[in-house]
Design a protein around this motif. Structure first.
Motif, PDB file in Angstrom:
ATOM      1  N   ASP A   1       0.793  -1.235   0.000  1.00  0.00           N
ATOM      2  CA  ASP A   1       0.000   0.000   0.000  1.00  0.00           C
ATOM      3  C   ASP A   1       0.824   1.284   0.000  1.00  0.00           C
ATOM      4  N   GLY A   2       2.159   1.180  -0.054  1.00  0.00           N
ATOM      5  CA  GLY A   2       2.971   2.396  -0.014  1.00  0.00           C
ATOM      6  C   GLY A   2       2.889   3.111   1.329  1.00  0.00           C
ATOM      7  N   ASN A   3       2.435   2.396   2.351  1.00  0.00           N
ATOM      8  CA  ASN A   3       2.219   2.994   3.652  1.00  0.00           C
ATOM      9  C   ASN A   3       2.739   2.033   4.733  1.00  0.00           C
TER      10      ASN A   3
ATOM     11  N   ASN B   1       6.403   0.698  -0.718  1.00  0.00           N
ATOM     12  CA  ASN B   1       6.275   0.320  -2.129  1.00  0.00           C
ATOM     13  C   ASN B   1       4.792   0.089  -2.409  1.00  0.00           C
ATOM     14  N   LEU B   2       4.424   0.217  -3.661  1.00  0.00           N
ATOM     15  CA  LEU B   2       3.043  -0.020  -4.083  1.00  0.00           C
ATOM     16  C   LEU B   2       3.029  -1.200  -5.045  1.00  0.00           C
ATOM     17  N   SER B   3       1.991  -2.030  -4.951  1.00  0.00           N
ATOM     18  CA  SER B   3       1.883  -3.086  -5.972  1.00  0.00           C
ATOM     19  C   SER B   3       0.451  -3.119  -6.488  1.00  0.00           C
TER      20      SER B   3
ATOM     21  N   ILE C   1      -0.465  -4.181   4.078  1.00  0.00           N
ATOM     22  CA  ILE C   1      -1.241  -2.929   4.051  1.00  0.00           C
ATOM     23  C   ILE C   1      -1.752  -2.612   5.452  1.00  0.00           C
TER      24      ILE C   1
END
Ligand code: DX5
Ligand code: ZN
Length: 224
Positions: free
Chosen positions: A49-51, A55-57, A78
């Motif tokens: 989740d970039g949180n 990183n984001l997927s 996440i």
């Protein structure tokens, strides 16, 4: 039986090889997944989740488009996992694994996953101790021990997490214990010896010239 196989402790649950699909070609998703099917027991789907991780997927919308005969285990890296588990269940997840560090009410969240008809897994980061998940271990179908800091593929295996596998295996002989991060035919046997039976591998399989050969070598390395 080979010498290596003899040194493995007796673990009842079957060996499972779970390619991490973080590295698949998302432009040709289902074709790529099909190429992995014949040697995969599970597909490990990394959701970031970039949180919770830097990183984001992908999210549930992409999982929904995955058409495969191999069961999907969604590894949710996440925050607020309870808000998203229903979407992943509807998208066709067979199992949903959430992080103990990300859940405010682990027991409730695990019960929610099961009420949605999915298998429930709990994961811990390398620095998190088993005591953080002790209470929910009797409620889950699997435990995922991170052997790298979550967020990226291609990192080096952290052997210091191995005692956590031993600690859980001694109390839960039948539980699926998965290891995720830096898994190769050299590191997987260490995890197997500690008691793991599910081997998540991203780069080792996806980046190999011959992914099938790599997966077979990995399976052989753990006596599966
Ligand atoms: C890391 C992910 C892993 C990753 C594994 O945050 O949870 O599943 O894809 O990749 P490798 O096997 O390359 O370490
Ligand atoms: Zn993962």
């Amino acid at each position: 039986m080979s010498k290596t196989a003899i040194s493995f402790r007796t673990v009842k649950p079957k060996v499972k090889i779970a390619p991490s699909v973080l590295g698949v070609d998302y432009g040709d998703l289902n074709h790529h997944l099909q190429q992995l099917e014949s040697f995969s027991d599970l597909f490990h789907v990394d959701v970031m989740d970039g949180n919770f991780v830097p990183n984001l997927s992908i999210g549930a919308m992409v999982v929904d488009k995955m058409k495969t005969t191999v069961p999907l285990d969604c590894h949710l890296m996440i925050n607020h996992p309870h808000e998203y588990v229903e979407a992943f269940a509807k998208a066709g997840a067979h199992a949903i694994t959430i992080h103990a560090e990300a859940s405010k009410n682990l027991k409730e969240d695990i019960e929610k996953i099961r009420s949605l008809g999915c298998l429930a897994g709990v994961s811990i980061n390398p620095k998190t101790s088993v005591s953080k998940i002790e209470k929910v271990l009797p409620l889950v179908d699997s435990v995922l021990i991170m052997s790298v800091e979550p967020g990226f593929g291609g990192q080096a295996f952290m052997p210091e997490v191995l005692p956590k596998i031993r600690e859980i295996r001694d109390k839960y002989p039948d539980l699926d214990i998965a290891i995720d991060g830096g898994i190769t035919d050299k590191t997987a046997p260490l995890a197997r010896e500690a008691g793991a039976n599910v081997f998540v591998a991203g780069s080792y399989i996806l980046k190999a010239d011959d992914p099938k050969e790599a997966a077979e070598l990995l399976r052989k390395s753990v006596g599966g």
